[in-house]
Enzyme design. Structure first.
Site, PDB file in Angstrom:
ATOM      1  CD  GLU A  60     -12.956  19.048 -12.985  1.00 51.19           C
ATOM      2  OE1 GLU A  60     -14.216  19.023 -12.958  1.00 51.19           O
ATOM      3  OE2 GLU A  60     -12.318  19.915 -13.611  1.00 51.19           O
ATOM      4  CB  ILE A  87      -8.856  17.942  -6.764  1.00 52.25           C
ATOM      5  CG1 ILE A  87      -8.668  16.421  -6.893  1.00 52.25           C
ATOM      6  CG2 ILE A  87      -8.900  18.330  -5.294  1.00 52.25           C
ATOM      7  CD1 ILE A  87      -7.328  15.915  -6.379  1.00 52.25           C
ATOM      8  CG  HIS A 129      -6.099  28.668 -11.382  1.00 47.46           C
ATOM      9  ND1 HIS A 129      -7.292  29.296 -11.111  1.00 47.46           N
ATOM     10  CD2 HIS A 129      -6.240  28.120 -12.609  1.00 47.46           C
ATOM     11  CE1 HIS A 129      -8.107  29.148 -12.142  1.00 47.46           C
ATOM     12  NE2 HIS A 129      -7.496  28.431 -13.058  1.00 47.46           N
TER      13      HIS A 129
END
Lengths: 320, 322
Positions: A60, A87, A129
């Site tokens: 990421e 993130i 999630h």
């Protein structure tokens, strides 16, 4: 005009922007051949080729860092992070670089980059999630945060985000992805960043919400003379729309699914208290998730603000 | 040592190295005035790397750098005046006095803004390389970083992706053996950083970073490889930080470094070594070197005056450029 869900509306926005501007490039894990976890980028690889729809390594920080470098030098990358909880490894790049290059170069460089990421409760999967951590990003000067609440607005806001000269975190509610269908025009239209919309006019209480919580909010106000505001852009947020409404109604309730403490509702409440306090007839209420790590399904039901909780808060404010 | 460089090219290299050295020595002498109110991370002792690498870059090529960036920016062609003004926090600084020493920026010279996040700029260099390819430019993107950055995940993520896409990136590790005060031996297994390239199918080479001609040669090959579509290279230049991690002083008395090492490295001064070479093997006269020295000092004098005379930014600028 076609009727479509949010997945298709976002896909259409990406497709049209890529057709319009060859500098728009998509990158992320599985965005190409797979079309992304939620199939938002489906078909784009076939249409635009591997150079513009790029499957990346599972990294990421590298994805976002690379996107920043691309954005600084002429491209308009749209990076996808598979889930909002993923993130955080890229937060370093977002906070320390994307947000600051304009300032560092005293406005001579900007970072026209969009980071799309699914957020919030919606797929019955815990923790990473289902997170709704928009407030972290709103706290960093130099980052715009956009959260659409329906297919029509998702398309128009995403087009604006791609064209914006600065980094935009674009949050897509997993719950909304396939929940609502509505008419979405083909071809270009934009919804401006930084502007809220009045979903329903009313005179007795202002209910402010965004993204996934808007539908429940609309349900919760049935029979109440409430003005519903869909904030759409959290940073910079449309203070004027909120103040104008609160000055009229004298009451405010903020609804969002993130944990309560330090959530973006705190910023809105404080802003109202600072600038419109004398118009208030009662306390500002927040209806939120709980200060807990997102749990598994049964507890998830307790976690999420329900129409009943929203209604209860509205009633309390009305009866104060 | 190689001897295929023109006398002019050699003198240019020398002038860049000397500018970096003298500029930073000036920072050392001016810092106690307490007018430069920003932390400075000096690269005295490491000048050959910036000079030798940037000699192969044009104005349009990109460099990404670190908190220890004065040398890179000077070697890339940045004017000293906006650097000096930036160190003084003035409005004529390259970042209008809001970035200081660690955040120098100069779009005209392909420097989008250096940063103190160790390893942070490496993926940006990869992105710039990708942008160069996608837009059909032959621009090369150089990431300067220290051995500390090779501890970081972004270093590995960047090598991986740059190699996968064969991007025109040159990874330049200035291995000065210390991350702040932690020696590399306490942080990494004992293999050259350049060898980490092999894990990503990237050619890597370890070179004496205090020998500017060796640096120049290694960088030439790497930049050519990048520019001609041959993909990235990992260059590891061994060198030594003469000053403390931060600030104008030495940290030798603090006991973080083994006894004798500093003295050994002082004898390997990149400037003195090169100066000897120029005098003894390149037919450059002492007078020519003196002329360069006078010019460099004058430029620094002017930059310091420029910096000190520049006004402070106005309070109204605080929320600009966000």
């Amino acid at each position: 005009m076609a009727t479509m869900n949010m997945v298709h509306a976002i896909n259409l926005a990406l497709k049209e922007e890529m057709q319009r501007d060859k500098d728009v490039v998509i990158l992320g894990e599985d965005v190409g051949r797979d079309g992304g976890v939620f199939r938002v980028t489906e078909g784009l690889l076939e249409q635009f080729g591997e150079a513009r729809v790029m499957d990346t390594p599972l990294a990421e920080s590298g994805i976002v860092g690379t996107a920043i470098g691309m954005a600084v030098y002429g491209l308009k990358p749209v990076a996808e992070i598979q889930f909002m909880g993923f993130i955080y490894p890229a937060a370093d790049q977002i906070f320390n670089h994307a947000a600051r290059i304009r300032s560092r170069s005293r406005g001579r460089y900007s970072v026209p980059m969009v980071i799309r990421t699914p957020y919030g409760v919606g797929i019955r999967s815990p923790e990473h999630h289902s997170e709704s951590s928009e407030a972290h990003f709103c706290h960093m000067p130099g980052i715009k945060v956009v959260v659409p609440s329906s297919p029509y607005y998702a398309k128009g806001l995403l087009i604006s985000a791609i064209r914006d000269p600065d980094p935009v975190i674009f949050l897509e509610s997993t719950r909304l992805y396939r929940m609502i269908k509505e008419d979405v025009p083909e071809g270009e239209y934009t919804v401006p960043l930084g502007k809220a919309r009045i979903v329903q006019e009313g005179g007795q209480v202002t209910v402010i919400s965004w993204g996934s919580m808007l539908q429940k909010t609309i349900k919760a106000i049935e029979g109440v003379d409430a003005e519903v505001i869909d904030l759409m852009t959290l940073n910079p947020f449309d203070e004027e729309a909120i103040f104008n409404s609160v000055k009229k109604t004298g009451r405010a309730v903020v609804v969002y699914e993130a944990p309560k403490t330090g959530g973006f509702g705190a910023e809105i409440s404080a802003s109202i208290a600072e600038d419109a306090m004398l118009y208030l007839k009662g306390p500002i209420k927040r209806v939120t998730g709980y200060d807990a790590v997102l749990p598994l399904p049964k507890l998830e039901d307790y976690y999420m603000p329900s129409t009943e909780r929203i209604r209860k808060a509205i009633d309390e404010v009305m009866q104060y | 040592m190689r001897n295929d460089l023109s006398k002019d090219a050699l003198k240019r290299l020398y002038a860049v190295m000397l500018t970096i050295r003298r500029f930073e020595e000036r920072v050392v002498s001016l810092y106690p005035e307490q007018e430069m109110k920003c932390p400075v991370h000096l690269c005295i002792g490491q000048e050959a790397i910036a000079a030798g690498v940037c000699a192969h870059l044009g104005t349009e090529d990109y460099i990404f750098s670190t908190h220890r960036s004065h040398g890179h920016c000077i070697a890339k062609g940045m004017d000293l005046k906006p650097i000096a003004a930036e160190l003084y926090g003035r409005s004529d600084g390259c970042s209008r006095g809001r970035g200081g020493s660690m955040h120098l920026a100069d779009p005209e010279h392909g420097i989008p803004g250096t940063s103190a996040i160790v390893g942070g700029c490496i993926p940006l260099a990869v992105g710039a390389g990708l942008s160069s390819v996608m837009q059909g430019h032959a621009r090369v993107s150089v990431a300067f970083f220290g051995d500390g950055a090779a501890d970081e995940g972004t270093f590995h993520e960047s090598l991986n992706f740059a190699s996968l896409k064969k991007l025109p990136v040159v990874f330049v590790c200035e291995d000065n053996y210390y991350a702040t005060n932690s020696p590399r031996s306490a942080r990494q297994p004992d293999i050259p950083i350049a060898e980490k390239g092999r894990g990503y199918a990237i050619p890597g080479i370890t070179v004496d970073g205090n020998d500017v001609l060796l640096v120049h040669q290694a960088a030439e090959e790497a930049v050519m490889r990048a520019r001609s579509g041959g993909g990235p290279t990992l260059l590891e230049f061994t060198t030594y930080r003469w000053k403390a991690h931060v600030g104008p002083n030495s940290d030798i008395d603090e006991g973080c470094r083994p006894a004798g090492a500093h003295e050994r490295w002082l004898k390997k001064c990149p400037l003195e070594m090169f100066q000897r070479y120029l005098l003894e093997h390149a037919a450059v006269s002492a007078e020519e070197l003196e002329r360069i020295s006078v010019r460099v000092d004058r430029e620094i004098d002017e930059a310091v005056v420029f910096g000190k005379n520049s006004p402070y930014p106005d309070a109204s600028e605080l929320t600009e450029y966000v």
